[in-house]
Scaffold this motif. Structure first.
Motif, short mmCIF file in Angstrom:
data_model
loop_
_atom_site.label_atom_id
_atom_site.label_comp_id
_atom_site.label_asym_id
_atom_site.label_seq_id
_atom_site.Cartn_x
_atom_site.Cartn_y
_atom_site.Cartn_z
N ASP A 252 0.81 -1.22 0.00
CA ASP A 252 0.00 0.00 0.00
C ASP A 252 0.84 1.26 0.00
OD1 ASP A 252 -2.26 -1.59 0.11
OD2 ASP A 252 -2.23 -1.66 2.30
N GLY A 253 2.16 1.13 -0.03
CA GLY A 253 3.02 2.30 -0.07
C GLY A 253 3.39 2.85 1.29
N ASN A 254 3.10 2.11 2.37
CA ASN A 254 3.50 2.54 3.70
C ASN A 254 4.81 1.88 4.11
OD1 ASN A 254 1.08 4.07 4.06
ND2 ASN A 254 0.00 2.17 4.60
N LEU A 255 5.46 2.47 5.10
CA LEU A 255 6.66 1.87 5.66
C LEU A 255 6.23 0.96 6.81
CD1 LEU A 255 9.77 1.65 5.88
CD2 LEU A 255 9.67 3.53 7.53
N LYS A 256 6.57 -0.29 6.70
CA LYS A 256 6.21 -1.25 7.74
C LYS A 256 7.45 -1.56 8.57
CE LYS A 256 4.29 -5.86 8.55
NZ LYS A 256 3.76 -7.09 7.93
N ILE A 257 7.36 -1.25 9.86
CA ILE A 257 8.41 -1.60 10.81
C ILE A 257 7.95 -2.87 11.52
CG2 ILE A 257 9.77 -0.81 12.78
CD1 ILE A 257 8.93 2.08 12.05
N SER A 258 8.72 -3.91 11.42
CA SER A 258 8.32 -5.19 12.01
C SER A 258 9.46 -5.78 12.81
CB SER A 258 7.87 -6.16 10.92
OG SER A 258 8.91 -6.41 10.00
N TRP A 259 9.11 -6.63 13.74
CA TRP A 259 10.08 -7.29 14.60
C TRP A 259 9.44 -8.57 15.15
CZ3 TRP A 259 7.59 -2.75 15.48
CH2 TRP A 259 6.64 -2.74 16.50
N SER A 260 10.20 -9.31 15.89
CA SER A 260 9.69 -10.54 16.50
C SER A 260 9.91 -10.50 18.00
CB SER A 260 10.40 -11.78 15.92
OG SER A 260 10.18 -11.88 14.53
N SER A 261 9.03 -11.17 18.72
CA SER A 261 9.17 -11.25 20.18
C SER A 261 10.42 -12.04 20.54
CB SER A 261 7.95 -11.91 20.80
OG SER A 261 6.79 -11.16 20.55
N PRO A 262 11.08 -11.68 21.62
CA PRO A 262 12.24 -12.49 22.04
C PRO A 262 11.78 -13.87 22.48
CG PRO A 262 11.66 -10.88 23.71
CD PRO A 262 10.83 -10.55 22.52
N LEU A 295 2.92 0.63 11.14
CA LEU A 295 2.89 1.22 9.80
C LEU A 295 3.11 2.72 9.91
CD1 LEU A 295 -0.09 -0.64 8.07
CD2 LEU A 295 2.37 -0.99 7.72
N VAL A 296 3.99 3.21 9.05
CA VAL A 296 4.25 4.64 8.96
C VAL A 296 3.82 5.08 7.57
CG1 VAL A 296 6.00 6.45 9.05
CG2 VAL A 296 6.19 4.45 10.56
N ASP A 297 2.87 6.02 7.52
CA ASP A 297 2.38 6.45 6.21
C ASP A 297 3.15 7.66 5.72
OD1 ASP A 297 1.51 8.32 7.98
OD2 ASP A 297 -0.62 8.14 7.54
N GLY A 298 2.82 8.06 4.51
CA GLY A 298 3.46 9.22 3.91
C GLY A 298 4.92 9.02 3.59
N VAL A 299 5.29 7.81 3.18
CA VAL A 299 6.68 7.55 2.86
C VAL A 299 7.05 8.23 1.54
CG1 VAL A 299 8.35 5.73 2.35
CG2 VAL A 299 6.63 5.39 4.11
N LEU A 300 8.22 8.83 1.51
CA LEU A 300 8.70 9.53 0.33
C LEU A 300 9.99 8.90 -0.15
CD1 LEU A 300 8.07 13.23 1.44
CD2 LEU A 300 6.64 11.81 -0.05
N PRO A 301 10.25 8.98 -1.45
CA PRO A 301 11.52 8.44 -1.97
C PRO A 301 12.71 9.24 -1.47
CG PRO A 301 10.32 9.62 -3.69
CD PRO A 301 9.40 9.53 -2.52
N GLY A 302 13.83 8.54 -1.25
CA GLY A 302 15.05 9.19 -0.79
C GLY A 302 15.06 9.55 0.67
N ALA A 303 14.12 9.07 1.47
CA ALA A 303 14.06 9.39 2.90
C ALA A 303 14.82 8.31 3.69
CB ALA A 303 12.62 9.47 3.38
N SER A 304 15.36 8.73 4.88
CA SER A 304 16.10 7.82 5.74
C SER A 304 15.37 7.69 7.07
CB SER A 304 17.52 8.35 5.96
OG SER A 304 18.24 7.48 6.82
N TYR A 305 15.19 6.43 7.52
CA TYR A 305 14.47 6.17 8.77
C TYR A 305 15.40 5.44 9.73
CZ TYR A 305 10.23 7.33 6.18
OH TYR A 305 9.27 7.96 5.45
N PHE A 337 5.35 0.00 -5.17
CA PHE A 337 4.60 -0.75 -4.17
C PHE A 337 3.36 -1.35 -4.85
CE2 PHE A 337 3.65 3.73 -3.77
CZ PHE A 337 2.28 3.82 -3.74
N PRO A 338 3.29 -2.68 -4.78
CA PRO A 338 4.31 -3.56 -4.21
C PRO A 338 5.52 -3.68 -5.15
CG PRO A 338 2.56 -4.87 -5.17
CD PRO A 338 2.11 -3.44 -5.27
N PRO A 339 6.71 -3.96 -4.60
CA PRO A 339 7.89 -4.09 -5.47
C PRO A 339 7.88 -5.37 -6.27
CG PRO A 339 8.48 -4.55 -3.20
CD PRO A 339 7.06 -4.08 -3.17
N LYS A 340 7.20 -6.41 -5.75
CA LYS A 340 7.11 -7.69 -6.45
C LYS A 340 5.70 -8.24 -6.28
CE LYS A 340 11.97 -8.85 -5.50
NZ LYS A 340 12.90 -9.86 -4.91
#
Length: 897
Positions: A252-262, A295-305, A337-340
């Motif tokens: 959907d063009g959002n930045l998804k930050i994901s992780w796993s529980s220890p 999810l972080v919306d409003g992602v732009l090209p060339g941005a650093s997170y 988005f999606p890239p594949k």
């Protein structure tokens, strides 16, 4: 002056007598708390702060540290006086509403007392430590960590910390604390900065039990003893930091930050996520979530997170874990988005893109799309989502055709006439996988098979059969059920995967499909529904027998119906002559009650191989395997059709009335003997001696003495059933041997393997039955050869091996019912008018010769024509190499040739 200071100290202490010291324990909190200690019944002038500090006790800064350190270093005599003193200590925390804490100690008589002291007083004149206790994330160790609140005034002395603990199975109802002797002791590890770590092993089974403990701190002979502490280790677990922190652009063009529980965490966690975005607009955020993604919306090209995450128990008390290592993610100049996309044939998919060129985001109206940089996609498939987001849609997709190592189509988002090197990947797979199932003949298991040969192999993908069993029958239109189960399938040598369902429910509908799992997603093949009762492969018929029936002469096959299934069955029979490669003939039996069949076969005396299989009469299911082959046994079916043809050789003096007659006959073929001949019997008939028989066994030659004027013999063939009915008779008669009806006999050789024999008869009053022809080579001692020829023939072709230069004798005997007539004998071939007789032999000899000669002549003319053309053109110049020949039309000369 001393009195005034002492009064001030008394005011600050505010002693209040309380009861029961060790009965009260401090409950350890998940956050930090403080341990503060001071000596009892001591003059505290050395601990008092300067006036300017005491007025602002809330400002605990470096000046305070300096002041305290100066006070403690001002007199060594003071520490010597305290060498045998036990400091009174108490716990408190910033979250405490009441800023007082309980100070307790043992008096000289061993009795315990406690008093309440304002924490500001202790903080100003006592020894203070920050303490935090937690359960390690792997749930094996309980840890207490101590660090001095200010610079330690006792740093010049030996500093040791011990933790004494007890972990009872169940805390008894008695309020009394266990004896001090029952406490276990561990020495804490302290660094040069007097920061200490105390480790207490806790069994996993006791995480919910109450842990009782207290601290003993010694430095230069001074002892600091904390009040009793209690805690449930499970309530202060400090998890390990989350793992697998990752960032990606979603479909959907959002930045998804994901992780796993220890791992090893026994309860759900909540997470704190802090991230910062560095682009044209700088954003920072700090959020708490219960899921393992954000999810972080409003992602732009060339941005650093830049992102970090930590976790804590979701429900109940707990401690935040440490932060994860910072993870940085930078978006590309072109974002797809999606890239594949992984999809199946016939589906519709869409790609979105944002294009940044030279630090400026391109307007979506200027974006064009290309496929593999070779085919521009029609603008009718474009869609403007926003000012900067363009969309392209591909309808009714066909399967991707692999190009070398590339198993996908590259979709490019371009800025009018310029394309970035980045692209999106489109994988289209034909997932039409056929699943076939078969229920065994015992109705105990169902085997399903499927092959991947028909679909494109995708690297990194796994295939799995999934199914859902309905309670009864199949639906008209099978569909993928949201609740399904996987089935283990194993690859066979023939390239098919095989899955076994056991036990089975015969009337339940099994809806099945193949799921292709890949990191890009999953695809499902079209579902199929199977009813085990409808795909039964019966057991083959048993007790199969085959025989040629006696007297009737038919191939009879019998069998027994298999026990399962109980449905009506039809049967298929195949039979053929036994051999290495049986040429099978087929026959079907549709009568469900029938257990046998009779078939006409051409050869009743051959060995036949027979097999039977069955299938449900309603057409459902499969044919069973063929039964084990049954073989017929060669045996006599009927009595022989006829006796053998025979002839005779007469030896002896023609002037005498007694002669030796040798009978010769040809062995009967099995079609005439049906199916064997065990022996031959000669029947004799004479007017004087009457009738008698002689058994000659299986010989084909027999000699007897001819003495009477007429002697009739018959040769009978006998098998296991009886003697032949139709037999040949031959009468030897002296009077008939003089009857001459053959006027002439001629023999004309056609070639070395055929001789034409012709004859002319004269009229007679006897009944002519047939002729016997004899021939033999007079130059050799060959046996006489003979043939029986019908009486209507006037000409006959004898096929044998003839040598033209040899002499042959031909004899023609007329056979009458009354006896053998006088023969006509010639000893050589007839020479006159041979060509005429050859012509009479028929055109079939001459016509092939004429045709062969014509073909040979035509071939000779064609070869001669080609040779003439070659010889001619060898003298014709090449126009390209000869100037005088240029411009001439040599084609006309070719036409002439």
């Amino acid at each position: 002056m001393i009195c005034q200071k002492f009064c001030v100290v008394l005011l600050h202490w505010e002693f209040i007598y309380v009861i029961t010291a060790f009965n009260l324990s401090y409950t350890i909190t998940p956050w930090r708390f403080k341990l503060s200690c001071m000596p009892p019944n001591t003059t505290y002038e050395y601990f008092l702060l300067p006036a300017e500090v005491s007025k602002n006790t809330s400002s605990l800064n470096g000046h305070y540290d300096t002041a305290v350190e100066a006070k403690f270093n001002s007199s060594d005599i003071y520490f010597s006086n305290l060498s045998k003193t036990t400091f009174q200590c108490c716990f408190w925390s910033e979250q405490d509403i009441n800023k007082n804490c309980t100070v307790s100690a043992d008096n000289i008589e061993g009795k315990t007392f406690a008093s309440t002291v304002n924490f500001l007083v202790i903080q100003q004149i006592g020894a203070n430590w920050n303490i935090q206790c937690w359960m390690k994330g792997d749930l094996t160790l309980f840890i207490c960590y101590m660090e001095p609140l200010f610079k330690n005034p006792f740093k010049t002395y030996n500093f040791k910390v011990h933790l004494l603990y007890i972990l009872p199975e169940v805390l008894e109802d008695s309020p009394l604390v266990p004896q001090k002797s029952s406490f276990q002791i561990v020495q804490c590890n302290c660094s040069v900065h007097e920061c200490c770590e105390c480790l207490v092993p806790v069994p996993t089974t006791k995480l919910n039990n109450t842990l009782l403990m207290y601290l003993k701190i010694s430095s230069g002979g001074i002892i600091f003893q904390s009040p009793l502490m209690s805690v449930h280790p499970i309530n202060v677990v400090k998890p390990d930091p989350p793992v697998g922190l990752n960032m990606e652009i979603t479909d959907d063009g959002n930045l998804k930050i994901s992780w796993s529980s220890p791992p090893l965490v026994p309860f759900p966690l909540q997470y704190q996520v802090k991230y910062s975005e560095n682009s044209t607009i700088i954003r920072e955020a700090d959020k708490i979530v219960s899921a393992t993604s954000l999810l972080v919306d409003g992602v732009l090209p060339g941005a650093s997170y830049k992102v970090q995450v930590r976790g804590k128990r979701l429900h109940g008390p707990g401690i935040w874990s440490d932060w994860t290592t910072p993870h940085t993610f930078t978006t590309q100049d072109v974002i797809y988005f999606p890239p594949k996309i992984l999809t199946s044939v016939g589906s519709n998919v869409s790609f979105h893109c944002i294009y940044k060129n030279e630090n400026k985001i391109v307007s979506s109206k200027k974006i064009v799309w290309w496929m593999n940089l070779a085919e521009k996609i029609s603008q009718s498939q474009y869609n403007i989502v926003s000012d900067h987001i363009s969309k392209v849609t591909f309808p009714n997709l066909n399967a991707t055709k692999p190009r070398g190592k590339f198993t996908y189509d590259a979709v490019y988002c371009c800025n009018e006439h310029e394309c970035h090197h980045r692209y999106a990947e489109l994988y289209v797979i034909d997932v039409n996988i056929k699943i076939s199932c078969e229920t065994d003949g015992y109705l105990t298991k169902m085997t399903c098979r499927w092959s991947t040969n028909t679909i494109q192999s995708l690297v990194g993908s796994t295939l799995q059969l999934r199914y859902h069993r309905s309670s009864l029958y199949c639906s008209d239109i099978p569909s993928i059920h949201p609740i399904s189960e996987p089935k283990d399938c194993h690859l066979q040598r023939d390239g098919f995967y095989e899955c076994i369902f056991q036990p089975i429910f015969l009337l339940s509908g099994y809806t099945m499909w193949i799921r292709i799992n890949h990191s890009l997603g999953s695809l499902d093949s079209p579902p199929t529904c199977v009813l085990p009762d409808s795909v039964v492969k019966p057991l083959p018929p048993s007790s199969v027998k085959a025989e040629i029936t006696v007297n009737v002469g038919l191939l009879k096959i019998s069998w027994e119906k298999p026990v399962f299934p109980e449905n009506n069955l039809r049967y298929q029979i195949r039979y053929g002559l036994r051999g290495k490669e049986v040429q099978w003939k087929m026959s079907e039996v549709y009568d469900a009650k029938s257990k046998s069949a009779s078939l006409a076969v051409p050869d009743l005396c051959a060995v036949y191989a027979v097999q039977v299989r069955c299938k449900r009469l309603d057409g459902l299911g499969y044919w069973s395997n063929w039964s084990n082959p049954a073989y017929t046994v060669v045996m006599d079916i009927k009595v022989p059709i006829r006796g053998p043809e025979f002839w005779r050789i007469i030896n002896g003096d023609i002037t005498k009335k007694e002669r030796n007659v040798t009978l010769l006959w040809k062995p009967l073929m099995k079609n005439d003997s049906l199916c064997s001949v065990r022996r031959y019997v000669i029947n004799h008939y004479t007017s004087r001696n009457g009738t008698w028989s002689e058994d000659v066994g299986n010989h084909t030659k027999f000699t007897f003495l001819w003495t009477e004027q007429a002697h009739t013999v018959t040769v009978l063939a006998i098998n296991s059933i009886g003697a032949s009915f139709a037999n040949f008779n031959l009468t030897f008669s002296w009077p008939m041997s003089k009857v001459n009806i053959v006027q002439s006999l001629s023999a004309y050789p056609l070639n070395s393997s055929c001789v034409i024999l012709s004859w002319i008869l004269s009229p007679c009053d006897y009944s002519l039955m047939y002729f016997i022809v004899e021939w033999k080579n007079l130059n050799e001692d060959d046996e006489i050869k003979w043939l029986r020829i019908p009486s209507s023939f006037k000409k006959y072709y004898i096929h044998d091996h003839f040598i033209p230069i040899e002499k042959y004798q031909f004899s023609l005997y007329p056979i009458f019912m009354e006896g053998v007539g006088k023969p006509k004998i010639i000893n050589s071939f007839t020479q006159d008018d041979i060509e005429k007789h050859k012509n009479d032999a028929g055109l079939y000899v001459i016509v092939p010769i004429i045709i062969s000669s014509s073909i040979l002549l035509l071939g000779t003319l064609l070869i001669s024509h080609q040779r003439m053309k070659k010889l001619f053109w060898e003298d014709v110049p090449n126009p390209k190499n000869c100037s005088w020949a240029q411009g001439l039309n040599f084609q006309k000369r070719t036409d002439i040739l």
